[in-house]
Structure formats: structure tokens, C-alpha cells
Design a protein around this motif. Structure first.
Motif, PDB file in Angstrom:
ATOM      1  N   MET A  67     -65.331  41.969  34.474  1.00 53.50           N
ATOM      2  CA  MET A  67     -64.563  41.690  33.267  1.00 53.50           C
ATOM      3  C   MET A  67     -63.252  42.459  33.304  1.00 53.50           C
ATOM      4  O   MET A  67     -62.197  41.924  32.952  1.00 53.50           O
ATOM      5  N   SER A  68     -63.288  43.715  33.754  1.00 52.74           N
ATOM      6  CA  SER A  68     -62.058  44.501  33.831  1.00 52.74           C
ATOM      7  C   SER A  68     -61.068  43.906  34.819  1.00 52.74           C
ATOM      8  O   SER A  68     -59.863  43.937  34.590  1.00 52.74           O
ATOM      9  N   GLN A  82     -61.765  42.996  25.740  1.00 54.78           N
ATOM     10  CA  GLN A  82     -62.996  43.415  26.408  1.00 54.78           C
ATOM     11  C   GLN A  82     -63.915  44.183  25.453  1.00 54.78           C
ATOM     12  O   GLN A  82     -65.127  44.040  25.515  1.00 54.78           O
TER      13      GLN A  82
END
Lengths: 106, 232
Positions: free
Chosen positions: B29-30, B39
Motif C-alpha cells: 500500500m505504501s 492510507q
């Protein structure tokens, strides 16, 4: 596990689409002067809006009293930023101020 | 800037793990989304088992402000090749925008030129500016990945009383300084700050978009109505 990957991919795609939106169409003719005048105000407006809530309502409610140590530390940091124009110095003084106030008050 | 980003990546990594997101997915996700606040919100939604479509839609709304960044940097990127635009757009996070626009503005005042170079002389230096964008973007990207990984492994052990997350607003405070150059930009900053504080309770960071739009409007109005000259 697959579910996570699909959702994360979707999150990435919409984020990328938003970031690319205007950049992709740049270069097709000049930016209209009215738009250019408006865009000049994006940095001061957005940067202040990103910083202000964490300083003025750190616990979620607006707190303008001396019990708001973030407000004091943030104000000192703003003063440092104004005088020195150094980001590193601003962060260092702001954090040091916050820790000092916390140690004194608690 | 990196000092401000690092604590956030740590906190994100720790929260993602608590929310039950597998470490590899949290890291992915990062690197794929590269947007702190989206996020954080996404992590909360994952934790409560929200449907995927809702998470994606929420991400879109939370990141709508990036359209303003896109418009703001677009004039400076207009002459680049498409592959540069595709790459730089991916790196355009809050923090990258803050650094890059500050750099572009400073170069602009130094050379006294506009976004599009007027003369050959300007051109050589101005044409290098996208390398600064790339450098800043890649450095921030790397910091975000490293701090996420650190957060997954040690984040939960950092005491909350250190208030490390306060480093990020301080970074933005430092960057407001070069962005305020005259009366109109100062008015834009003050108006946006006030609206952001008052509207902070709104869901999905909509307050931020309201604040930015108000700030831009007040800036334009202030510029159009200069202070009256004192009467003799």
C-alpha cells in the motif's frame, strides 16, 4: 489475501488518476491567465490548511489556551520559520519546545 | 521534510499491522498508493471490514486535493515528454508537492521568469528542474517505504508521549514561509488555515479541500482589491 491486493491496486489507481489528471493535459496550449492567477494561491492555502488543525485542535477540539502545548510550540516554530527560513531549524525548535513544555507541565 | 515523513510511516506501519493487514500488503500500500492520509483512512476501513468499493471510493475523495497539486505543477511540466509526466505524477504526494512547488517558486523569483522560459538563457537551468522533482519524489518514496517497514516491526514500541507525529505539521509550517510572498498570498494562507481548523471535523478530509478553495478565492479577491491609498 487476494482481496487486499485488489483493493490496494484500486486505491493506487484512483490516486494516480487524480494526480495525473491536469498534468496529462498540460502542454496543449497555454494556461489561461485567470487560472494561473488562481494557482498562485494553491501553495500558501494548502500548506497552511495541512498544518493548522494539528496545531490549533491537536486533541480534536479547538484549543486556544496555554494548555495547548502544540499551539505554543507551533507558534514558536512559525516565528523561527519566519526569521530563519530554515525548515530543519523550524522542526528542531518546534519539537524541542513541545518536549520541554510537556516535561514542565506533566 | 524527511524528518516529518518518517514518524508518519512508522505510525502507519504499526496501525496497519494492528488492523490485521498482512505486512506485505501494508508495504505494498505504501509503494502503490503513496498517500499518507488515504492510507490511514484505508487502514481504518480495512480494520472494520468495509467493502472494497467503499475503500477505493473513499481513497478517491480523500485524495481529490491532489487535483489541485496536479494543476499547480502542470505549467512547469508542460514541456516534458509524456513518460516524465507519467512518472512525476505518480510521485506527487503532499510532501513532494510542498518541496517541489517551493523549489519552482524560488527558481522563478531568482531568474525573474515565468513557468515557461522566455529566453535561451533561462531554458538551460529551468529545464533541469524536473530532476529536482524526481530526486525529491524518489527520496520521499524511499523514506515512506523504509519507515513503513520500520513501523511494521518496531512502531508499536514507540511511546506515544514523544509526539513524533507533530514533526509533519511543523514541516508544513516551515514551507508556508516561502509560499507567502505578498499581501494576497498571506490572506490566502490565513483564510485557508481558519477554514481548515473549523471544518476539520468533516469526514474524508473534505475540510482540507474547502479550506484550499476558500484560500484561493480570498487570495484572488485580495489581489483584485488593493489597499486604498491614504487620502491626502
Amino acid at each position: 489475501m487476494m482481496r487486499y491486493w485488489l483493493i490496494i491496486l484500486g486505491m493506487g489507481l484512483v490516486t494516480y488518476a487524480v494526480r495525473l489528471s491536469i498534468i496529462a493535459f498540460s502542454g496543449r496550449g497555454d494556461v489561461p491567465p485567470a487560472v494561473r492567477r488562481a494557482l498562485r494561491f494553491v501553495p500558501p492555502a494548502v500548506l497552511t490548511a495541512l498544518a493548522a488543525p494539528a496545531i490549533i485542535r491537536p486533541e480534536g477540539v479547538v484549543n486556544l489556551s496555554v494548555t495547548n502545548i502544540q499551539l505554543i510550540a507551533g507558534s514558536v516554530a512559525a516565528l523561527v520559520a519566519w526569521k530563519t527560513r530554515s525548515a530543519l531549524f523550524t522542526i528542531a525548535v518546534g519539537m524541542a519546545m513541545l518536549w520541554t513544555l510537556r516535561a514542565v507541565l506533566h | 521534510m524527511l524528518l516529518g515523513v518518517l514518524p508518519f510511516g512508522l505510525i502507519y506501519g504499526a496501525l496497519a499491522l494492528q488492523a490485521g493487514i498482512p505486512p506485505m500488503a501494508a508495504l505494498a500500500m505504501s509503494s502503490i498508493v503513496l498517500a499518507g492520509s488515504a492510507q490511514f483512512v484505508g487502514t481504518q476501513l480495512f480494520a472494520v471490514g468495509a467493502p472494497g468499493a467503499l475503500i477505493i471510493l473513499t481513497t478517491f475523495v480523500v485524495n481529490l486535493r491532489h487535483m489541485l497539486y496536479s494543476a499547480s505543477v502542470a505549467p512547469y511540466l508542460s514541456r516534458l515528454r509524456l513518460r516524465w509526466k507519467l512518472l512525476l505524477a505518480y510521485l506527487l504526494s503532499d510532501e513532494a508537492y510542498a518541496m517541489v512547488i517551493t523549489h519552482y517558486r524560488e527558481k522563478e523569483t531568482q531568474s525573474g521568469s515565468r513557468a515557461v522560459p522566455q529566453s535561451r538563457n533561462d531554458e538551460s537551468e529551468l529545464d533541469q528542474r524536473h530532476w529536482f522533482f524526481l530526486g525529491a519524489g524518489v527520496t520521499l518514496w524511499t523514506t515512506w517505504q523504509v519507515s513503513t517497514a520500520l513501523g511494521i516491526y518496531v512502531g508499536a514500541r514507540i511511546p506515544e508521549s514523544w509526539n513524533l507525529e507533530f514533526a509533519l505539521p511543523l514541516t508544513f509550517v516551515a514551507l508556508v514561509r516561502p509560499a507567502v510572498t505578498d499581501r494576497a498570498t498571506a490572506a490566502a494562507a490565513i483564510a485557508a488555515g481558519m477554514v481548515a481548523v473549523l471544518a476539520h471535523g468533516l469526514a474524508l478530509r473534505l475540510g482540507l479541500i474547502m479550506a484550499a478553495v476558500t484560500g484561493i478565492g480570498i487570495g484572488i479577491l485580495t489581489e483584485r482589491h488593493p489597499p486604498r491609498a491614504p487620502r491626502p
